[in-house]
Design an enzyme around this catalytic site. Sequence first.
Site, PDB file in Angstrom:
ATOM      1  N   GLU A 155       0.803  -1.234   0.000  1.00 30.49           N
ATOM      2  CA  GLU A 155       0.000   0.000   0.000  1.00 30.49           C
ATOM      3  C   GLU A 155       0.835   1.283   0.000  1.00 30.49           C
ATOM      4  O   GLU A 155       0.613   2.204   0.779  1.00 30.49           O
ATOM      5  CB  GLU A 155      -0.958  -0.031   1.194  1.00 30.49           C
ATOM      6  N   GLU A 260      -6.022 -10.809  -0.872  1.00 31.83           N
ATOM      7  CA  GLU A 260      -6.789 -10.557   0.366  1.00 31.83           C
ATOM      8  C   GLU A 260      -8.284 -10.509   0.031  1.00 31.83           C
ATOM      9  O   GLU A 260      -8.985  -9.564   0.333  1.00 31.83           O
ATOM     10  CB  GLU A 260      -6.336  -9.256   1.037  1.00 31.83           C
TER      11      GLU A 260
HETATM   12  O1  G3I Z   1      -3.459  -8.453  19.117  1.00 26.38           O
HETATM   13  C1  G3I Z   1      -4.119  -7.322  19.720  1.00 26.38           C
HETATM   14  C2  G3I Z   1      -4.793  -7.738  21.027  1.00 26.38           C
HETATM   15  O2  G3I Z   1      -3.788  -8.116  21.955  1.00 26.38           O
HETATM   16  C3  G3I Z   1      -5.605  -6.548  21.575  1.00 26.38           C
HETATM   17  O3  G3I Z   1      -6.296  -6.957  22.735  1.00 26.38           O
HETATM   18  C4  G3I Z   1      -6.601  -6.102  20.491  1.00 26.38           C
HETATM   19  C5  G3I Z   1      -7.452  -4.935  20.935  1.00 26.38           C
HETATM   20  O4  G3I Z   1      -6.646  -3.777  20.909  1.00 26.38           O
HETATM   21  O5  G3I Z   1      -5.873  -5.696  19.302  1.00 26.38           O
HETATM   22  C6  G3I Z   1      -5.168  -6.808  18.766  1.00 26.38           C
HETATM   23  O6  G3I Z   1      -4.478  -6.388  17.617  1.00 26.38           O
HETATM   24  C7  G3I Z   1      -5.349  -6.139  16.513  1.00 26.38           C
HETATM   25  C8  G3I Z   1      -4.938  -7.077  15.365  1.00 26.38           C
HETATM   26  O7  G3I Z   1      -5.705  -6.798  14.170  1.00 26.38           O
HETATM   27  C9  G3I Z   1      -5.159  -8.547  15.730  1.00 26.38           C
HETATM   28  O8  G3I Z   1      -6.528  -8.759  15.939  1.00 26.38           O
HETATM   29  C10 G3I Z   1      -5.125  -4.692  16.057  1.00 26.38           C
HETATM   30  O9  G3I Z   1      -5.633  -3.841  17.066  1.00 26.38           O
HETATM   31  C11 G3I Z   1      -5.886  -4.459  14.764  1.00 26.38           C
HETATM   32  O10 G3I Z   1      -5.563  -3.163  14.261  1.00 26.38           O
HETATM   33  C12 G3I Z   1      -5.434  -5.464  13.712  1.00 26.38           C
HETATM   34  O11 G3I Z   1      -6.220  -5.245  12.545  1.00 26.38           O
HETATM   35  C13 G3I Z   1      -5.654  -5.826  11.371  1.00 26.38           C
HETATM   36  C14 G3I Z   1      -5.373  -4.700  10.361  1.00 26.38           C
HETATM   37  O12 G3I Z   1      -4.883  -5.270   9.128  1.00 26.38           O
HETATM   38  C15 G3I Z   1      -4.312  -3.759  10.858  1.00 26.38           C
HETATM   39  O13 G3I Z   1      -3.095  -4.488  10.994  1.00 26.38           O
HETATM   40  C16 G3I Z   1      -6.675  -6.788  10.768  1.00 26.38           C
HETATM   41  O14 G3I Z   1      -6.843  -7.900  11.645  1.00 26.38           O
HETATM   42  C17 G3I Z   1      -6.175  -7.288   9.419  1.00 26.38           C
HETATM   43  O15 G3I Z   1      -7.190  -8.076   8.796  1.00 26.38           O
HETATM   44  C18 G3I Z   1      -5.866  -6.106   8.507  1.00 26.38           C
HETATM   45  O16 G3I Z   1      -5.325  -6.615   7.324  1.00 26.38           O
HETATM   46  C19 G3I Z   1      -4.914  -5.623   6.361  1.00 26.38           C
HETATM   47  C20 G3I Z   1      -3.700  -6.149   5.639  1.00 26.38           C
HETATM   48  O17 G3I Z   1      -2.678  -6.426   6.573  1.00 26.38           O
HETATM   49  C21 G3I Z   1      -3.246  -5.174   4.574  1.00 26.38           C
HETATM   50  N1  G3I Z   1      -4.340  -4.898   3.622  1.00 26.38           N
HETATM   51  C22 G3I Z   1      -5.542  -4.383   4.282  1.00 26.38           C
HETATM   52  C23 G3I Z   1      -6.036  -5.388   5.321  1.00 26.38           C
HETATM   53  C24 G3I Z   1      -7.292  -4.868   5.974  1.00 26.38           C
HETATM   54  O18 G3I Z   1      -7.016  -3.692   6.669  1.00 26.38           O
END
Ligand code: G3I
Length: 365
Positions: A155, A260
């Site tokens: 991205e 994805e």
């Molecule tokens: O692991 C922590 C947990 O310990 C905590 O209790 C919880 C609440 O704060 O957060 C957890 O981390 C979260 C993580 O997902 C695992 O669930 C993050 O806050 C959250 O921001 C993260 O979201 C991910 C997002 O990327 C940002 O990294 C999504 O699951 C994931 O599906 C999404 O995937 C992205 C790709 O990497 C790139 N392309 C877009 C796609 C969608 O945004």
Amino acid sequence: MKQTWLLLATAAMLTACTEKHATTLKEAFQHDFYIGTAMNVPQIFEIDKAESDLVATHFSAIVAENCMKSEEIHPEKDRYFFDEADAFVAFGEKHGMFITGHTLVWHSQLAPWFPYDEAGNKVSREEMIARLKEHISTVVGRYKGRIKGWDVVNEAILDDGSLRMTPFLEIIGEEYLELAFRFAHEADPEAELYYNDYSMSSPAKRERVVQLVRDLKAKGLRIDGVGMQGHMGMDYPDVAEFEKSIEAYAAEGVKVMITEWDISALPTIRQGAEISDTVSYMQAMNPYAEGMPAEAEEAWNERVRTFMDLFLKHSDKISRVTAWGVTDRTSWLNNWPMPGRTNYPLLFDRENNLKPVMQEYLNRK
Ligand code: G3I
């Protein structure tokens, strides 16, 4: 003579009826492309055993949903955390899967320390390059020969075709793109290297991604593929534009991957996948909290058929189709762009059943 023909016709009919249909997605698509999924930590450690079993049974490729992002795998400048990534790679090896690392360079979920010195000031260009090299060399080097492909840069380009202003662009300049691919190749010369992004059917973005591929190749750098994330809704992307992008990227001599894939079944609030772009809860935008009405389900099924048939039409260009998650229950789209929605974007439902529209592909001749 007539009896012989009758016997032959009966035998042919029986063969057709008893022709073995595929029982798994990886069997169904084995001659077309890798069929993959993103894995979260509960699936990787088999805490969510039912979903882990679905991954092992149905998919020939896996990608790490979150555990290899820099904030997770490199939480402090001098500390890495590999437990989850190690388990992810071990799961993929145990099941003979194509393993993709996601992602080496991304502005989101960037380890907070990465662009700053101890005094909290932005680091110098030289220091940022050194950090970029150390991160990539350490992570790619650890899985050398085991992770077969890397989302090197994720991205970096906006829908209007301009480069996203990230700490990498701000501090290093545009050269960070080629440095990332160079460092990754040095760390594992055999690994495939990809550029990955969403909204890849946007004409301006398509043009810039094509230019990026050409620039990297002109510099003698390795780039094997372009990842079209494939985050979709009921009303986007335009199928014809998506097909134009498949053809445009393939014409550059790289693999095309749908990296994805999910199709939101709910009213579109935001297109693409800009994770930071969220809205607060609105009941009207969560119409299927108690389940999807039949007509909505059939409309979603038709959307799946449209794109899955497009992927199959271009299976000579598309090397992998990866769903961004296993079941509807664990999809990121239940909480993006609006937290607390009940969405139905993936190939398996909340009861871990393969959805009927995907069953149709098991029964393909
Ligand atoms: O692991 C922590 C947990 O310990 C905590 O209790 C919880 C609440 O704060 O957060 C957890 O981390 C979260 C993580 O997902 C695992 O669930 C993050 O806050 C959250 O921001 C993260 O979201 C991910 C997002 O990327 C940002 O990294 C999504 O699951 C994931 O599906 C999404 O995937 C992205 C790709 O990497 C790139 N392309 C877009 C796609 C969608 O945004």
